[in-house]
Design an enzyme around this catalytic site. Structure first.
Site, PDB file in Angstrom:
ATOM      1  N   ASN A  74       0.837  -1.193   0.000  1.00  0.00           N
ATOM      2  CA  ASN A  74       0.000   0.000   0.000  1.00  0.00           C
ATOM      3  C   ASN A  74       0.873   1.243   0.000  1.00  0.00           C
ATOM      4  O   ASN A  74       1.669   1.406  -0.932  1.00  0.00           O
ATOM      5  CB  ASN A  74      -1.080  -0.035   1.091  1.00  0.00           C
ATOM      6  CG  ASN A  74      -0.616  -0.247   2.507  1.00  0.00           C
ATOM      7  OD1 ASN A  74      -0.181  -1.339   2.867  1.00  0.00           O
ATOM      8  ND2 ASN A  74      -0.746   0.765   3.344  1.00  0.00           N
ATOM      9  N   ASP A  75       0.778   2.113   0.967  1.00  0.00           N
ATOM     10  CA  ASP A  75       1.325   3.465   0.886  1.00  0.00           C
ATOM     11  C   ASP A  75       2.800   3.524   0.477  1.00  0.00           C
ATOM     12  O   ASP A  75       3.637   2.820   1.061  1.00  0.00           O
ATOM     13  CB  ASP A  75       1.219   4.169   2.238  1.00  0.00           C
ATOM     14  CG  ASP A  75      -0.159   4.122   2.851  1.00  0.00           C
ATOM     15  OD1 ASP A  75      -1.043   3.462   2.287  1.00  0.00           O
ATOM     16  OD2 ASP A  75      -0.341   4.741   3.913  1.00  0.00           O
ATOM     17  N   PRO A  76       3.142   4.427  -0.458  1.00  0.00           N
ATOM     18  CA  PRO A  76       4.557   4.758  -0.672  1.00  0.00           C
ATOM     19  C   PRO A  76       5.058   5.578   0.511  1.00  0.00           C
ATOM     20  O   PRO A  76       4.363   6.468   0.994  1.00  0.00           O
ATOM     21  CB  PRO A  76       4.537   5.582  -1.961  1.00  0.00           C
ATOM     22  CG  PRO A  76       3.174   6.197  -1.997  1.00  0.00           C
ATOM     23  CD  PRO A  76       2.256   5.210  -1.337  1.00  0.00           C
ATOM     24  N   GLN A  91       4.711   0.318   2.310  1.00  0.00           N
ATOM     25  CA  GLN A  91       4.031  -0.598   3.209  1.00  0.00           C
ATOM     26  C   GLN A  91       3.836  -1.939   2.498  1.00  0.00           C
ATOM     27  O   GLN A  91       3.262  -1.996   1.408  1.00  0.00           O
ATOM     28  CB  GLN A  91       2.684  -0.012   3.630  1.00  0.00           C
ATOM     29  CG  GLN A  91       2.785   1.328   4.344  1.00  0.00           C
ATOM     30  CD  GLN A  91       3.080   1.180   5.827  1.00  0.00           C
ATOM     31  OE1 GLN A  91       2.216   0.841   6.618  1.00  0.00           O
ATOM     32  NE2 GLN A  91       4.329   1.437   6.205  1.00  0.00           N
ATOM     33  N   SER A 135       2.914   4.383   8.102  1.00  0.00           N
ATOM     34  CA  SER A 135       3.523   5.287   7.121  1.00  0.00           C
ATOM     35  C   SER A 135       4.283   6.453   7.745  1.00  0.00           C
ATOM     36  O   SER A 135       4.087   6.806   8.907  1.00  0.00           O
ATOM     37  CB  SER A 135       2.452   5.816   6.171  1.00  0.00           C
ATOM     38  OG  SER A 135       1.994   4.792   5.327  1.00  0.00           O
TER      39      SER A 135
END
Length: 592
Positions: A74-76, A91, A135
């Site tokens: 998921n998140d950069p 993630q 994150s």
């Protein structure tokens, strides 16, 4: 009634009016409900999160987008440039294709196209991140020393108490930054009066000459908040007396980003740059809608207050980087090429069972260069120039007229994996349809849903039919439709997944749409789409409006995919120029 509304224009108007009240009611109740702009990144499936992929299915797997070899991303996080290498953390679930077991995976690149996966940089191992490493961001301190700040989870679900931690490289001379240390004096930022279960995602820090400053996203009931913290040494942080910014009825703000943009030109700025003519951008990811919104405004450095410009709508009706499947984005300043680069995550739009079966879920979209539109009201985004390294066979078309109801195939490229860039023109604006003032109360995607690519218009719909089967049983149209009001033109851009697959169940196939702030006095508009098996990234009017769709065709796969240019308006459209390229896979993609 639905069929009549879809095919009969007058019935459409009636249906729009009848839905206005319903739309307003739906919004009131949507603040705490996931309406699937992007599915929740922290949605837990305990029975699936440690089911490792045995076989990775290649159907619908992207060819040139960033993906790990298998499993969930998921998140950069923490993108940066260091000693000749681009670094991307993200993630990642090393044990399965759904969210869970999250670590900070780490990949490096020389060109943002070819990537080598290293060992995870950060993973749960200490009391201050025992239940999760969520994150955060990277900051390069004086002397070129990078530091990561991230959110640690210190109590188990469902409480998920959140604190902010830091990590530093074990060896600054290592350009790969392969090993990171989490000092024992963590956490360095704790929630006091803040909501400790909604307190996450520290931003890249900026320096004002005395203090380092960061933002942490949070909420108080339905008010989204960007808390500001200051530090002289990057170790001891003090919360400011007031937030940098907040907004009622927006819910939790996560994955904040705050950075300066130059008033002119396309170059980016270091995050600490300020000045009389410098504008700032505040981006928030709204947990309640799964969409991202940004404003352009003024940052009062002395009082640490951010005020959006009058031309920048603050809140859920504001500007978006991308009006489609795009979330949890993060920018960074690239000192090597003096540009600001945007990373964004696109989740899957199929079922969790599908993800487990295929062995992977989530992609990072093609990095985009960002700069301020000359009008000062919005950002312009464009795929980084390095993507051209992957271009193969080229096809060119020009001076081709599309009359009402015509579609022409773009032949000679691999349509399942292509880059298509066109400029359209038209002789007159007179046939643009009138825009009913009541439609302004609806989201653009509602207008797109009812007035799709098959509904005959005046000036439009026209654009591309991507990932299309030969007989058009499947296709994802990306198109414009031009309306007129009493004092201006209004351009709608859509990417509509409703007909993207003949698979009847298990897929989320929404229409995505946004309005395009563009001058049509020259009677021209451009459209570019990056097509990659299960993703279509589209850039309207040279990047003023962007939309990403995730789709899963059943027929239009591999060599059975086609791409067409079409016009379904009564005004003839001319393809002034169109270039399409087959897109190759990178030589290196995370050891795949």
């Amino acid at each position: 009634m639905l069929i009549r509304c879809f095919h009969i224009k007058m019935a459409l108007v009636t249906c729009f009016h009848s839905m206005l009240f319903l739309s307003a009611v739906v919004f009131i109740f949507s603040l705490d409900v996931n309406i699937r702009g992007v599915e929740a990144s922290h949605q837990v499936f305990p029975e699936l999160q440690s089911v490792s992929a045995v076989n990775v299915q290649l159907v619908h797997r992207t060819g040139y987008h960033f993906q790990p070899k298998k499993h969930w991303i998921n998140d950069p996080n923490g993108p940066m440039y260091y000693k000749g290498f681009y670094h991307l953390f993200y993630q990642y679930n090393p044990k399965g294709a759904v969210w869970g077991n999250i670590v900070w995976a780490h990949s490096i690149s020389k060109d943002l196209i070819n990537w080598v996966a290293l060992e995870p940089a950060i993973f749960p191992s200490k009391p201050f991140d025992k239940y999760g490493c969520w994150s955060g961001s990277a900051t390069v301190l004086p002397g070129g020393k990078p530091v990561i700040m991230y959110t640690g989870i210190v109590t188990p679900s469902p409480v998920n108490t959140q604190v902010q931690n830091f990590a530093v490289p074990a060896n600054y001379s290592d350009p790969y930054l392969r090993e990171w240390i989490k000092p024992d004096n963590n956490p360095i930022v704790r929630a006091r009066s803040e909501n400790s279960s909604s307190f996450r995602d520290p931003t890249t820090a900026w320096f004002d000459g005395v203090h380092w400053k960061i933002l942490v996203g949070s909420r108080r009931k339905h008010r989204g908040i960007a808390y500001l913290y200051r530090s002289r040494n990057f170790l001891k942080w003090t919360k400011a007396k007031h937030p940098l910014h907040s907004k009622d009825r927006t819910g939790m703000w996560e994955c904040l980003d705050f950075y300066p943009v130059a008033p002119k030109g396309m170059n980016g700025l270091d995050t600490s740059v300020t000045g009389q003519d410098i504008k700032h951008v505040l981006k928030v990811s709204l947990y309640s809608t799964r969409y991202e919104y940004y404003t352009v405004g003024e940052y009062d450095r002395d009082n640490d207050i951010y005020v959006p410009d009058n031309t920048s709508v603050d809140g859920w009706a504001g500007l978006r980087y991308d009006y489609g499947n795009f979330y949890a984005s993060k920018t960074f300043f690239d000192p090597d090429k003096q540009r600001r680069i945007l990373w964004g995550w696109a989740n899957e739009s199929d079922s969790k069972q599908d993800d487990v079966q295929k062995g992977w879920a989530g992609i990072q979209l093609i990095p985009r260069k960002l700069w301020l539109d000359p009008n000062g009201k919005q950002l312009i985004q464009w795929p980084i120039e390095e993507i051209q390294l992957l271009r193969g066979q080229n096809v060119h078309m020009g001076s081709q007229v599309l009359n009402t109801g015509e579609h022409i195939e773009v032949k000679g490229v691999t349509a399942a994996q292509a880059d298509v860039d066109a400029t359209f023109s038209f002789k007159s604006l007179d046939r643009a349809e009138w825009f009913d003032p009541n439609w302004a109360k609806l989201d653009a995607l509602d207008v797109c849903d009812w007035m799709g690519s098959t509904v005959r218009g005046g000036l439009g719909p026209f654009g591309f039919l991507t990932l299309a089967s030969e007989k058009l049983e499947e296709y994802t149209p990306v198109f414009f439709r031009v309306f007129k009001t009493k004092d201006k033109l209004k351009v709608l851009m859509c990417s509509d997944a409703k007909r993207s697959s003949t698979t009847a169940e298990g897929l989320y196939k929404p229409p995505f749409a946004g309005y395009v702030d563009v001058d049509l006095s020259d009677k021209k508009i451009s459209l570019r789409s990056l097509i990659d098996n299960s993703v279509v990234e589209s850039f309207g009017a040279h990047g003023r409006t962007c939309i990403t769709s995730r789709v899963y065709p059943k027929i239009a796969i591999y060599n059975n995919a086609h791409v067409f240019v079409f016009n379904n308006g009564t005004e003839a459209i001319t393809i002034d120029s169109l270039d399409a390229w087959s897109m190759k896979a990178p030589s290196l993609m995370n050891n795949n």
